[in-house]
Design a protein around this motif. Structure first.
Motif, PDB file in Angstrom:
ATOM      1  N   PHE A  57       0.834  -1.204   0.000  1.00 19.61           N
ATOM      2  CA  PHE A  57       0.000   0.000   0.000  1.00 19.61           C
ATOM      3  C   PHE A  57       0.871   1.258   0.000  1.00 19.61           C
ATOM      4  O   PHE A  57       0.579   2.225  -0.705  1.00 19.61           O
ATOM      5  CB  PHE A  57      -0.942   0.017   1.193  1.00 19.61           C
ATOM      6  CG  PHE A  57      -1.996  -1.070   1.175  1.00 19.61           C
ATOM      7  CD1 PHE A  57      -2.470  -1.604  -0.014  1.00 19.61           C
ATOM      8  CD2 PHE A  57      -2.513  -1.560   2.358  1.00 19.61           C
ATOM      9  CE1 PHE A  57      -3.438  -2.604  -0.036  1.00 19.61           C
ATOM     10  CE2 PHE A  57      -3.487  -2.553   2.356  1.00 19.61           C
ATOM     11  CZ  PHE A  57      -3.944  -3.076   1.155  1.00 19.61           C
ATOM     12  N   LYS A  58       1.945   1.262   0.779  1.00 22.67           N
ATOM     13  CA  LYS A  58       2.852   2.416   0.793  1.00 22.67           C
ATOM     14  C   LYS A  58       3.480   2.621  -0.584  1.00 22.67           C
ATOM     15  O   LYS A  58       3.599   3.748  -1.058  1.00 22.67           O
ATOM     16  CB  LYS A  58       3.956   2.215   1.839  1.00 22.67           C
ATOM     17  CG  LYS A  58       3.514   2.353   3.256  1.00 22.67           C
ATOM     18  CD  LYS A  58       4.691   2.106   4.194  1.00 22.67           C
ATOM     19  CE  LYS A  58       4.266   2.045   5.631  1.00 22.67           C
ATOM     20  NZ  LYS A  58       5.391   1.707   6.519  1.00 22.67           N
ATOM     21  N   THR A  59       3.872   1.525  -1.213  1.00 19.67           N
ATOM     22  CA  THR A  59       4.468   1.613  -2.548  1.00 19.67           C
ATOM     23  C   THR A  59       3.459   2.170  -3.549  1.00 19.67           C
ATOM     24  O   THR A  59       3.785   3.055  -4.346  1.00 19.67           O
ATOM     25  CB  THR A  59       4.985   0.236  -3.005  1.00 19.67           C
ATOM     26  OG1 THR A  59       5.964  -0.212  -2.067  1.00 19.67           O
ATOM     27  CG2 THR A  59       5.601   0.310  -4.391  1.00 19.67           C
ATOM     28  N   PHE A  60       2.221   1.675  -3.502  1.00 18.34           N
ATOM     29  CA  PHE A  60       1.172   2.210  -4.378  1.00 18.34           C
ATOM     30  C   PHE A  60       0.997   3.706  -4.153  1.00 18.34           C
ATOM     31  O   PHE A  60       0.869   4.477  -5.108  1.00 18.34           O
ATOM     32  CB  PHE A  60      -0.162   1.506  -4.134  1.00 18.34           C
ATOM     33  CG  PHE A  60      -0.266   0.130  -4.722  1.00 18.34           C
ATOM     34  CD1 PHE A  60       0.591  -0.323  -5.708  1.00 18.34           C
ATOM     35  CD2 PHE A  60      -1.251  -0.734  -4.279  1.00 18.34           C
ATOM     36  CE1 PHE A  60       0.483  -1.590  -6.245  1.00 18.34           C
ATOM     37  CE2 PHE A  60      -1.381  -2.009  -4.807  1.00 18.34           C
ATOM     38  CZ  PHE A  60      -0.503  -2.438  -5.799  1.00 18.34           C
ATOM     39  N   ASP A  61       0.963   4.133  -2.893  1.00 16.86           N
ATOM     40  CA  ASP A  61       0.776   5.551  -2.580  1.00 16.86           C
ATOM     41  C   ASP A  61       1.893   6.399  -3.173  1.00 16.86           C
ATOM     42  O   ASP A  61       1.644   7.452  -3.767  1.00 16.86           O
ATOM     43  CB  ASP A  61       0.693   5.770  -1.066  1.00 16.86           C
ATOM     44  CG  ASP A  61      -0.596   5.247  -0.458  1.00 16.86           C
ATOM     45  OD1 ASP A  61      -1.570   5.000  -1.225  1.00 16.86           O
ATOM     46  OD2 ASP A  61      -0.641   5.068   0.776  1.00 16.86           O
ATOM     47  N   LEU A  70      17.243  -0.160  -3.689  1.00 13.30           N
ATOM     48  CA  LEU A  70      16.571   1.084  -3.308  1.00 13.30           C
ATOM     49  C   LEU A  70      15.163   1.139  -3.895  1.00 13.30           C
ATOM     50  O   LEU A  70      14.225   1.571  -3.225  1.00 13.30           O
ATOM     51  CB  LEU A  70      17.378   2.300  -3.751  1.00 13.30           C
ATOM     52  CG  LEU A  70      18.634   2.607  -2.956  1.00 13.30           C
ATOM     53  CD1 LEU A  70      19.352   3.815  -3.545  1.00 13.30           C
ATOM     54  CD2 LEU A  70      18.316   2.845  -1.498  1.00 13.30           C
ATOM     55  N   LEU A  71      15.015   0.717  -5.136  1.00 12.77           N
ATOM     56  CA  LEU A  71      13.688   0.725  -5.759  1.00 12.77           C
ATOM     57  C   LEU A  71      12.714  -0.199  -5.027  1.00 12.77           C
ATOM     58  O   LEU A  71      11.528   0.091  -4.943  1.00 12.77           O
ATOM     59  CB  LEU A  71      13.775   0.332  -7.230  1.00 12.77           C
ATOM     60  CG  LEU A  71      14.315   1.401  -8.173  1.00 12.77           C
ATOM     61  CD1 LEU A  71      14.435   0.858  -9.586  1.00 12.77           C
ATOM     62  CD2 LEU A  71      13.445   2.638  -8.154  1.00 12.77           C
ATOM     63  N   HIS A  72      13.225  -1.282  -4.482  1.00 13.78           N
ATOM     64  CA  HIS A  72      12.369  -2.205  -3.733  1.00 13.78           C
ATOM     65  C   HIS A  72      11.859  -1.590  -2.435  1.00 13.78           C
ATOM     66  O   HIS A  72      10.927  -2.108  -1.828  1.00 13.78           O
ATOM     67  CB  HIS A  72      13.101  -3.509  -3.443  1.00 13.78           C
ATOM     68  CG  HIS A  72      13.325  -4.339  -4.658  1.00 13.78           C
ATOM     69  ND1 HIS A  72      14.166  -5.408  -4.683  1.00 13.78           N
ATOM     70  CD2 HIS A  72      12.815  -4.261  -5.914  1.00 13.78           C
ATOM     71  CE1 HIS A  72      14.175  -5.952  -5.880  1.00 13.78           C
ATOM     72  NE2 HIS A  72      13.372  -5.260  -6.656  1.00 13.78           N
ATOM     73  N   HIS A  73      12.471  -0.487  -2.023  1.00 18.59           N
ATOM     74  CA  HIS A  73      12.053   0.204  -0.794  1.00 18.59           C
ATOM     75  C   HIS A  73      11.420   1.556  -1.102  1.00 18.59           C
ATOM     76  O   HIS A  73      11.371   2.437  -0.239  1.00 18.59           O
ATOM     77  CB  HIS A  73      13.260   0.392   0.145  1.00 18.59           C
ATOM     78  CG  HIS A  73      13.771  -0.888   0.702  1.00 18.59           C
ATOM     79  ND1 HIS A  73      13.237  -1.468   1.821  1.00 18.59           N
ATOM     80  CD2 HIS A  73      14.749  -1.719   0.277  1.00 18.59           C
ATOM     81  CE1 HIS A  73      13.868  -2.596   2.078  1.00 18.59           C
ATOM     82  NE2 HIS A  73      14.782  -2.771   1.150  1.00 18.59           N
ATOM     83  N   ILE A  74      10.918   1.725  -2.304  1.00 26.41           N
ATOM     84  CA  ILE A  74      10.360   3.013  -2.706  1.00 26.41           C
ATOM     85  C   ILE A  74       9.153   3.407  -1.851  1.00 26.41           C
ATOM     86  O   ILE A  74       8.866   4.582  -1.675  1.00 26.41           O
ATOM     87  CB  ILE A  74      10.016   3.039  -4.210  1.00 26.41           C
ATOM     88  CG1 ILE A  74       9.881   4.488  -4.688  1.00 26.41           C
ATOM     89  CG2 ILE A  74       8.784   2.208  -4.510  1.00 26.41           C
ATOM     90  CD1 ILE A  74       9.915   4.645  -6.182  1.00 26.41           C
ATOM     91  N   GLY A  75       8.482   2.444  -1.262  1.00 28.19           N
ATOM     92  CA  GLY A  75       7.351   2.727  -0.374  1.00 28.19           C
ATOM     93  C   GLY A  75       7.747   3.546   0.845  1.00 28.19           C
ATOM     94  O   GLY A  75       6.921   4.223   1.444  1.00 28.19           O
TER      95      GLY A  75
END
Length: 152
Positions: A80-84, A105-110
């Motif tokens: 959900f954080k990533t979607f936001d 880093l991209l995997h933690h974009i959320g």
């Protein structure tokens, strides 16, 4: 008939918000209605769906997540954080080349949720941190990803 978990959790904003709320702990119906700013007719059908599918349970007038519900919501919080983040910054992310950013880093974009882009003006070319420094003085902690281009 049991519905798919993706349908139950992701395709209803009310159910999503209710599940995230119950992640904080047990709530009675009045707390749920007040916090989510919903009425009984709008929230009770969502509660029924979540109960029927084993994600929440009702005990002594309070609702809480089941073990499966807790596991699922814990994992979905990151999604959900990533979607936001992707929705809030879609144009910027779509218009820029993200290939130099490491996958880790991209995997933690959320984690960039509730963030903002600060773009220095041309007059700040020799002082790229002019806009950032005042923000750091009032901050307890800071996470930053900064690209700095030297004008030379």
């Amino acid at each position: 008939m049991r519905r798919s978990l993706i349908d139950i959790t992701c395709f209803s904003e009310k159910r999503k918000r209710l599940l995230l709320l119950l992640m904080e702990g047990k709530k009675d119906i009045d707390e749920i209605k007040e916090i989510l700013d919903e009425t009984s007719p709008s929230i009770l059908p969502q509660i029924k769906i979540l109960k029927e599918n084993g994600l929440i349970v009702q005990e002594n007038g309070t609702y809480s997540l089941t073990r499966i519900g807790m596991l699922l919501v814990h994992m979905l919080q990151e999604v959900f954080k990533t979607f936001d983040v992707l929705e809030d910054h879609f144009d910027y992310l779509n218009e820029h080349d993200l290939t130099p950013i490491p996958k880790e880093l991209l995997h933690h974009i959320g984690e960039l949720n509730n963030s903002e882009y600060i773009v220095p003006s041309l007059t700040d070319a020799f002082n790229p941190f002019a806009k950032i420094k005042p923000l750091t003085e009032a901050s307890f902690w800071i996470k930053a990803f900064i690209a700095v281009y030297h004008p030379a």
